[in-house]
Motif scaffolding. Structure first.
Motif, PDB file in Angstrom:
ATOM      1  N   HIS A 374       0.677  -1.298   0.019  1.00  0.00           N
ATOM      2  CA  HIS A 374       0.065  -0.136  -0.009  1.00  0.00           C
ATOM      3  C   HIS A 374       0.819   1.287   0.072  1.00  0.00           C
ATOM      4  O   HIS A 374       0.725   2.099  -0.816  1.00  0.00           O
ATOM      5  CB  HIS A 374      -0.813  -0.127   1.121  1.00  0.00           C
ATOM      6  N   TRP A 375       1.956   1.027   0.973  1.00  0.00           N
ATOM      7  CA  TRP A 375       2.744   2.336   1.016  1.00  0.00           C
ATOM      8  C   TRP A 375       3.510   2.755  -0.543  1.00  0.00           C
ATOM      9  O   TRP A 375       3.609   3.839  -0.880  1.00  0.00           O
ATOM     10  CB  TRP A 375       3.835   2.093   1.991  1.00  0.00           C
ATOM     11  N   TYR A 376       3.781   1.666  -1.195  1.00  0.00           N
ATOM     12  CA  TYR A 376       4.490   1.724  -2.438  1.00  0.00           C
ATOM     13  C   TYR A 376       3.508   2.171  -3.843  1.00  0.00           C
ATOM     14  O   TYR A 376       3.765   3.204  -4.248  1.00  0.00           O
ATOM     15  CB  TYR A 376       5.180   0.559  -2.934  1.00  0.00           C
ATOM     16  N   GLU A 377       2.156   1.658  -3.522  1.00  0.00           N
ATOM     17  CA  GLU A 377       1.411   1.934  -4.431  1.00  0.00           C
ATOM     18  C   GLU A 377       1.152   3.535  -4.384  1.00  0.00           C
ATOM     19  O   GLU A 377       0.872   4.162  -5.440  1.00  0.00           O
ATOM     20  CB  GLU A 377       0.032   1.113  -4.427  1.00  0.00           C
ATOM     21  N   ALA A 378       0.741   3.915  -3.095  1.00  0.00           N
ATOM     22  CA  ALA A 378       0.602   5.435  -2.752  1.00  0.00           C
ATOM     23  C   ALA A 378       1.665   6.194  -3.242  1.00  0.00           C
ATOM     24  O   ALA A 378       1.401   7.403  -3.612  1.00  0.00           O
ATOM     25  CB  ALA A 378       0.166   5.654  -1.315  1.00  0.00           C
ATOM     26  N   TRP A 379       2.824   5.653  -3.227  1.00  0.00           N
ATOM     27  CA  TRP A 379       4.039   6.484  -3.422  1.00  0.00           C
ATOM     28  C   TRP A 379       4.059   6.809  -4.898  1.00  0.00           C
ATOM     29  O   TRP A 379       4.386   7.921  -5.480  1.00  0.00           O
ATOM     30  CB  TRP A 379       5.258   5.821  -3.038  1.00  0.00           C
ATOM     31  N   LEU A 380       3.756   5.556  -5.586  1.00  0.00           N
ATOM     32  CA  LEU A 380       3.649   5.691  -7.084  1.00  0.00           C
ATOM     33  C   LEU A 380       2.584   6.679  -7.703  1.00  0.00           C
ATOM     34  O   LEU A 380       2.936   7.450  -8.600  1.00  0.00           O
ATOM     35  CB  LEU A 380       3.499   4.332  -7.664  1.00  0.00           C
ATOM     36  N   ALA A 381       1.540   6.501  -7.077  1.00  0.00           N
ATOM     37  CA  ALA A 381       0.649   7.694  -7.352  1.00  0.00           C
ATOM     38  C   ALA A 381       0.770   9.070  -7.042  1.00  0.00           C
ATOM     39  O   ALA A 381       0.637   9.882  -8.012  1.00  0.00           O
ATOM     40  CB  ALA A 381      -0.759   7.272  -6.607  1.00  0.00           C
ATOM     41  N   SER A 382       1.350   9.086  -6.003  1.00  0.00           N
ATOM     42  CA  SER A 382       1.881  10.681  -5.805  1.00  0.00           C
ATOM     43  C   SER A 382       2.874  11.038  -6.649  1.00  0.00           C
ATOM     44  O   SER A 382       2.957  12.054  -7.171  1.00  0.00           O
ATOM     45  CB  SER A 382       2.368  10.722  -4.370  1.00  0.00           C
ATOM     46  N   ARG A 383       3.931  10.234  -7.097  1.00  0.00           N
ATOM     47  CA  ARG A 383       4.897  10.592  -8.054  1.00  0.00           C
ATOM     48  C   ARG A 383       4.274  10.882  -9.322  1.00  0.00           C
ATOM     49  O   ARG A 383       4.665  11.819 -10.221  1.00  0.00           O
ATOM     50  CB  ARG A 383       5.752   9.337  -8.057  1.00  0.00           C
ATOM     51  N   LYS A 384       3.377  10.130  -9.900  1.00  0.00           N
ATOM     52  CA  LYS A 384       2.519  10.274 -11.045  1.00  0.00           C
ATOM     53  C   LYS A 384       1.832  11.562 -11.022  1.00  0.00           C
ATOM     54  O   LYS A 384       1.852  12.179 -12.027  1.00  0.00           O
ATOM     55  CB  LYS A 384       1.543   9.068 -11.267  1.00  0.00           C
ATOM     56  N   GLY A 385       1.384  12.015  -9.886  1.00  0.00           N
ATOM     57  CA  GLY A 385       0.455  13.008  -9.629  1.00  0.00           C
ATOM     58  C   GLY A 385       1.541  14.397  -9.871  1.00  0.00           C
ATOM     59  O   GLY A 385       1.228  15.416 -10.614  1.00  0.00           O
ATOM     60  N   ILE A 386       2.631  14.298  -9.239  1.00  0.00           N
ATOM     61  CA  ILE A 386       3.677  15.455  -9.454  1.00  0.00           C
ATOM     62  C   ILE A 386       4.162  15.463 -10.749  1.00  0.00           C
ATOM     63  O   ILE A 386       4.353  16.660 -11.409  1.00  0.00           O
ATOM     64  CB  ILE A 386       4.776  15.111  -8.518  1.00  0.00           C
ATOM     65  N   GLN A 387       4.429  14.359 -11.470  1.00  0.00           N
ATOM     66  CA  GLN A 387       4.995  14.320 -12.690  1.00  0.00           C
ATOM     67  C   GLN A 387       3.739  14.966 -13.825  1.00  0.00           C
ATOM     68  O   GLN A 387       4.266  15.635 -14.689  1.00  0.00           O
ATOM     69  CB  GLN A 387       5.167  12.916 -13.454  1.00  0.00           C
ATOM     70  N   ASN A 388       2.411  14.649 -13.449  1.00  0.00           N
ATOM     71  CA  ASN A 388       1.451  15.288 -14.380  1.00  0.00           C
ATOM     72  C   ASN A 388       1.165  16.733 -14.155  1.00  0.00           C
ATOM     73  O   ASN A 388       1.164  17.558 -15.178  1.00  0.00           O
ATOM     74  CB  ASN A 388       0.066  14.577 -13.779  1.00  0.00           C
ATOM     75  N   LYS A 389       1.451  17.190 -12.937  1.00  0.00           N
ATOM     76  CA  LYS A 389       1.608  18.692 -12.587  1.00  0.00           C
ATOM     77  C   LYS A 389       2.392  19.407 -13.527  1.00  0.00           C
ATOM     78  O   LYS A 389       2.421  20.596 -14.128  1.00  0.00           O
ATOM     79  CB  LYS A 389       1.673  19.052 -11.121  1.00  0.00           C
TER      80      LYS A 389
END
Length: 390
Positions: A374-389
């Protein structure tokens, strides 16, 4: 000193030795020459008047020359032994024992002359010792990973074992230091395929090799041979054993001490590797695992402390060490991933997670713990959100 159960052989050898020393012009080197047919009588006499040189027949009833050599060596570490035998196979054993020389029966005058030459050369090389009272240098035996020796402040040396059996038997006696280990237990463990006579001969040979190796390393170590209990006991004095010292210092730590974590960190890194970890000794596995778990338990406590104070670099360093010792300890996995994230080491975070995931699947056929996933999936999602911004 001459020891042979045959009286005629003794008389002949005594005459030949006297003649050989006379021919070399060194008859004055023999201050006393004693002959014995019984090993026990020879041992009793040697206690009162230690000989410099022993001519020892190998084939004797009751006690073999190889076993007798062990008793002499234990009592008189500096004594020189020359084996006398009628069989070539025992001459080979004599060499295995690092004996000074051996003579084949019937002993020839020319062969004995060569032996006398060797004797005199050895005596010439020996420098007279001046006894000076000085404090005994503390010696240390290292058992993390490899067995190594150190005397005083000297360099740490790997012992030069003559055989793998000598290395393992020393390690086994060291493991049971201070205890008498029965000979039959050693034989059953190390030479179960041999008959009793051959197994005992091999045992005496290996013990002799160990004593030689320890002596060459300048270590003060005694291996007592108890004829009543029929066993061996390795005794240590003025000796530090690294694993013993490490555990003692670890148990003496006080959490209220302001330097507690600094001292704990130092001890955690003193753990170079598992107890006799580079040897495949099944009998050491229990102690190896006990010490490893002690290290892991304390390492986890220190990792929690590093996580609490957000010291990410030190956390990663210790986490890597724990992973090398215990790849299935996943409780600290989130700590490691967060440390990589905080230090901006995103590629290493991914590599760490994927490696742990692969280890679990390939070796245990299990997924990673859910909280780690769960931690890793949340981290991937946050990194994807940063990259999209961006």
């Amino acid at each position: 000193m001459l020891v042979d159960d045959e009286n005629l052989a003794l008389l002949q050898l005594e005459r030949m030795i006297t003649n050989a020393f006379t021919e070399h012009g060194v008859q004055d080197q023999i201050q006393e020459l004693k002959s014995f047919q019984l090993v026990q009588q020879a041992l009793d006499y040697a206690k009162q008047s230690p000989p410099d040189l022993i001519f020892l027949d190998i084939q004797m009833p009751e006690i073999t020359g190889l076993e007798a050599a062990e008793y002499f060596q234990q009592m008189l570490p500096e004594v020189e032994i020359i084996f006398v035998t009628a069989y070539d196979e025992f001459a080979v054993k004599a060499f295995e024992l690092n004996a000074m020389d051996y003579l084949l029966k019937p002993v020839s005058a020319s062969r004995l002359s060569k032996t006398v030459n060797r004797i005199m050369a050895r005596r010439k090389d020996k420098q007279p010792q001046v006894l000076v009272e000085k404090p005994q240098a503390k010696q240390k035996i290292y058992c993390f990973n490899h067995i190594r020796f150190q005397v005083g402040d000297g360099i740490i040396e790997y012992p030069k074992w003559r055989t793998a059996k000598a290395q393992e038997l020393f390690a086994f006696l060291l493991h049971h230091r201070g205890e008498f280990v029965p000979k039959y237990s050693i034989i059953n463990m190390f030479s179960p395929e041999l008959d009793k006579k051959r197994a005992m001969t091999q045992l005496y040979t290996v013990i002799y090799q160990i004593r030689k190796c320890v002596k060459e390393a300048n270590l003060e170590i005694k291996i007592d041979n108890d004829s009543i209990q029929e066993g061996y006991c390795l005794r240590l004095e003025n000796t530090v054993i690294d694993v013993e010292q490490w555990e003692k210092e670890l148990n003496q730590l006080q959490p209220q001490d302001p330097q507690y974590y600094n001292k704990l960190e130092e001890l955690l890194y003193q753990y170079e590797g598992d107890y006799m970890g580079n040897y495949d000794y099944l009998w050491a596995e229990s102690e190896r695992e006990r010490l490893r778990q002690l290290w892991i338990s304390n390492a986890k406590d220190f990792l929690q402390h590093l996580y609490a104070i957000k010291d990410w670099s030190r956390l990663l360093k210790l986490g890597d060490k724990m992973n090398s010792f215990s790849p299935y300890e996943f409780e600290y996995g989130i700590y490691m991933m967060e440390a990589y994230d905080q230090l901006g080491q995103y590629d290493k975070l991914k590599q760490f997670y994927e490696k742990q995931e692969q280890t679990m699947l390939e070796e245990l056929d299990l997924p990673l713990p859910e909280d780690m996933i769960h931690w890793y999936e949340a981290w991937l999602a946050s990194r994807k959100g940063i990259q999209n911004k961006v």
